[in-house]
Enzyme design. Sequence first.
Site, mmCIF file in Angstrom:
data_model
loop_
_atom_site.group_PDB
_atom_site.id
_atom_site.type_symbol
_atom_site.label_atom_id
_atom_site.label_comp_id
_atom_site.label_asym_id
_atom_site.label_seq_id
_atom_site.Cartn_x
_atom_site.Cartn_y
_atom_site.Cartn_z
ATOM 1 N N SER A 4 3.463 -31.042 -2.443
ATOM 2 C CA SER A 4 2.311 -30.179 -2.712
ATOM 3 C C SER A 4 2.751 -29.042 -3.626
ATOM 4 O O SER A 4 3.924 -28.668 -3.654
ATOM 5 C CB SER A 4 1.700 -29.635 -1.419
ATOM 6 O OG SER A 4 2.687 -29.107 -0.567
ATOM 7 N N GLU A 6 1.696 -25.138 -5.013
ATOM 8 C CA GLU A 6 0.881 -23.951 -4.727
ATOM 9 C C GLU A 6 0.584 -23.151 -5.997
ATOM 10 O O GLU A 6 1.475 -22.916 -6.814
ATOM 11 C CB GLU A 6 1.637 -23.080 -3.715
ATOM 12 C CG GLU A 6 0.887 -21.812 -3.328
ATOM 13 C CD GLU A 6 1.596 -21.043 -2.223
ATOM 14 O OE1 GLU A 6 1.943 -21.636 -1.191
ATOM 15 O OE2 GLU A 6 1.817 -19.824 -2.421
ATOM 16 N N ASP A 97 -0.833 -11.339 4.058
ATOM 17 C CA ASP A 97 -0.018 -10.150 3.820
ATOM 18 C C ASP A 97 -0.886 -8.925 4.027
ATOM 19 O O ASP A 97 -2.096 -8.976 3.890
ATOM 20 C CB ASP A 97 0.517 -10.169 2.387
ATOM 21 C CG ASP A 97 1.669 -11.148 2.254
ATOM 22 O OD1 ASP A 97 2.419 -11.307 3.232
ATOM 23 O OD2 ASP A 97 1.803 -11.752 1.173
ATOM 24 N N PHE A 204 10.030 -10.032 -5.452
ATOM 25 C CA PHE A 204 9.173 -10.866 -4.616
ATOM 26 C C PHE A 204 9.857 -11.168 -3.276
ATOM 27 O O PHE A 204 9.234 -11.100 -2.214
ATOM 28 C CB PHE A 204 8.902 -12.164 -5.387
ATOM 29 C CG PHE A 204 7.720 -12.921 -4.905
ATOM 30 C CD1 PHE A 204 6.435 -12.445 -5.137
ATOM 31 C CD2 PHE A 204 7.870 -14.117 -4.211
ATOM 32 C CE1 PHE A 204 5.327 -13.147 -4.685
ATOM 33 C CE2 PHE A 204 6.777 -14.830 -3.757
ATOM 34 C CZ PHE A 204 5.501 -14.346 -3.999
ATOM 35 N N HIS A 254 7.010 -28.375 -0.609
ATOM 36 C CA HIS A 254 5.863 -27.585 -1.062
ATOM 37 C C HIS A 254 6.388 -26.580 -2.074
ATOM 38 O O HIS A 254 7.174 -25.697 -1.719
ATOM 39 C CB HIS A 254 5.221 -26.864 0.132
ATOM 40 C CG HIS A 254 4.083 -25.947 -0.231
ATOM 41 N ND1 HIS A 254 2.777 -26.394 -0.390
ATOM 42 C CD2 HIS A 254 4.040 -24.611 -0.461
ATOM 43 C CE1 HIS A 254 1.988 -25.366 -0.695
ATOM 44 N NE2 HIS A 254 2.729 -24.273 -0.743
HETATM 45 P P1 FAD Z 1 1.325 -15.004 12.053
HETATM 46 O O1 FAD Z 1 1.628 -16.395 12.467
HETATM 47 O O2 FAD Z 1 0.104 -14.365 12.627
HETATM 48 O O3 FAD Z 1 2.610 -14.144 12.361
HETATM 49 C C1 FAD Z 1 2.762 -12.820 11.825
HETATM 50 C C2 FAD Z 1 3.737 -12.022 12.682
HETATM 51 O O4 FAD Z 1 3.123 -11.693 13.926
HETATM 52 C C3 FAD Z 1 5.040 -12.738 13.034
HETATM 53 O O5 FAD Z 1 6.045 -11.771 13.104
HETATM 54 C C4 FAD Z 1 4.762 -13.329 14.406
HETATM 55 O O6 FAD Z 1 5.967 -13.481 15.141
HETATM 56 C C5 FAD Z 1 3.834 -12.274 15.009
HETATM 57 N N1 FAD Z 1 2.796 -12.811 15.879
HETATM 58 C C6 FAD Z 1 2.108 -13.965 15.749
HETATM 59 N N2 FAD Z 1 1.199 -14.100 16.730
HETATM 60 C C7 FAD Z 1 1.300 -12.990 17.488
HETATM 61 C C8 FAD Z 1 0.647 -12.530 18.656
HETATM 62 N N3 FAD Z 1 -0.302 -13.255 19.267
HETATM 63 N N4 FAD Z 1 1.004 -11.320 19.168
HETATM 64 C C9 FAD Z 1 1.983 -10.598 18.590
HETATM 65 N N5 FAD Z 1 2.646 -10.984 17.489
HETATM 66 C C10 FAD Z 1 2.303 -12.163 16.943
HETATM 67 N N6 FAD Z 1 -0.056 -14.386 2.352
HETATM 68 C C11 FAD Z 1 -1.259 -14.090 1.792
HETATM 69 O O7 FAD Z 1 -1.708 -12.925 1.859
HETATM 70 N N7 FAD Z 1 -1.970 -15.072 1.140
HETATM 71 C C12 FAD Z 1 -1.554 -16.347 1.040
HETATM 72 O O8 FAD Z 1 -2.238 -17.187 0.471
HETATM 73 C C13 FAD Z 1 -0.305 -16.688 1.650
HETATM 74 N N8 FAD Z 1 0.172 -17.957 1.617
HETATM 75 C C14 FAD Z 1 1.330 -18.275 2.290
HETATM 76 C C15 FAD Z 1 1.752 -19.605 2.328
HETATM 77 C C16 FAD Z 1 2.917 -19.964 3.005
HETATM 78 C C17 FAD Z 1 3.339 -21.412 3.061
HETATM 79 C C18 FAD Z 1 3.699 -18.941 3.641
HETATM 80 C C19 FAD Z 1 4.974 -19.294 4.344
HETATM 81 C C20 FAD Z 1 3.284 -17.617 3.608
HETATM 82 C C21 FAD Z 1 2.099 -17.265 2.945
HETATM 83 N N9 FAD Z 1 1.620 -15.951 2.919
HETATM 84 C C22 FAD Z 1 0.425 -15.650 2.311
HETATM 85 C C23 FAD Z 1 2.380 -14.882 3.549
HETATM 86 C C24 FAD Z 1 1.920 -14.629 5.000
HETATM 87 O O9 FAD Z 1 0.573 -14.247 5.036
HETATM 88 C C25 FAD Z 1 2.796 -13.511 5.546
HETATM 89 O O10 FAD Z 1 4.117 -13.991 5.729
HETATM 90 C C26 FAD Z 1 2.272 -12.824 6.780
HETATM 91 O O11 FAD Z 1 3.064 -11.655 6.976
HETATM 92 C C27 FAD Z 1 2.346 -13.659 8.053
HETATM 93 O O12 FAD Z 1 1.441 -14.680 8.044
HETATM 94 P P2 FAD Z 1 1.450 -15.802 9.209
HETATM 95 O O13 FAD Z 1 0.281 -16.646 8.979
HETATM 96 O O14 FAD Z 1 2.781 -16.414 9.335
HETATM 97 O O15 FAD Z 1 1.194 -14.841 10.471
#
Ligand code: FAD
Length: 282
Positions: A4, A6, A97, A204, A254
Amino acid sequence: MRLSFEFFPPRTPKGRAGLLGVADRLNRFRPAFFSVTYGADGSTREGTADTVHRLLGHGMATAPHLSMGSDSAERIGALVDEYLRAGVRRIVALRGDRPSGIGGARLPSNAEALVRVIRSHCGDALQLEVAGYPEVHPEAESPAGDLEFLKRKVDAGADGIITQYFYHPYAFFDFRRRAEAAGIGVPIVPGIMPLTNFTRFVRFSKGCGADVPRWLYKRLEAYRDDEPALREFGIEVVTKLCQDLLAGGAPGLHFYTLNRWGATTRICENLGIAAGRAPAHS
Ligand code: FAD
């Protein structure tokens, strides 16, 4: 082997005009999908949707990234419905983010909540990918806690995991082993960042908490004023990384293309991925 690519929503008319050409060039590797990022707190809502619709209209399977930010479940549901009508079959569900300017404040949600909202809204109509962190998410209190939250995302209904990028294959294998031991059974696809520009890459990586190993930093730094040489070195390093990952059983790759096709193309060619043929390792 699942491939894939991105993209981010282009910010300029020139970028918008060029993106389909980039997609066309990468499409010869027959990716399972292209994905399109989503800006913090919906800041690229229109740009992401526009890019997704244009890629779909061009006949390319496309997975929008989506994060909840301050949006309501209803607003997320409406966007998901729009995507389903347009032919989207996969979404990358993220917390997102932090928008700049909100400092240390916690975002109101996490990715697990978004996975639940999407699943309860549309059942199994969509494949859901979530993010994983072989080097541990920078805000996580511990590796074990991070993994526990990853498991919760999967238990909430995620079908697969795409990782943050990294440059040591052992980080991936260790992460996969720990994930499997924790009962996570969905495919974990490594995220791959080609190396093409020293300053941009270092900035980055700092922003997203990805480790740049000292040897790599030093080698890239030595090429900082010689971009062609840096690109060649980067292609060699990332090709080897991908070979090691595939040889170790990674189910796919990816690529974070940054809307460019050159380095990703060279790496895919080096891996022997051509005209839909899977590389020898898979
Ligand atoms: P989560 O899974 O919610 O985790 C975030 C943090 O909170 C972690 O430290 C986790 O341990 C903690 N956590 C999770 N659940 C809980 C809970 N219930 N209670 C307390 N703590 C918790 N960012 C963007 O803005 N736009 C994008 O399009 C984007 N694409 C991405 C694509 C990929 C493949 C990756 C790897 C990252 C991408 N990111 C993007 C970055 C991502 O949004 C950030 O890394 C963000 O800080 C965490 O997102 P997450 O979905 O992993 O969050």
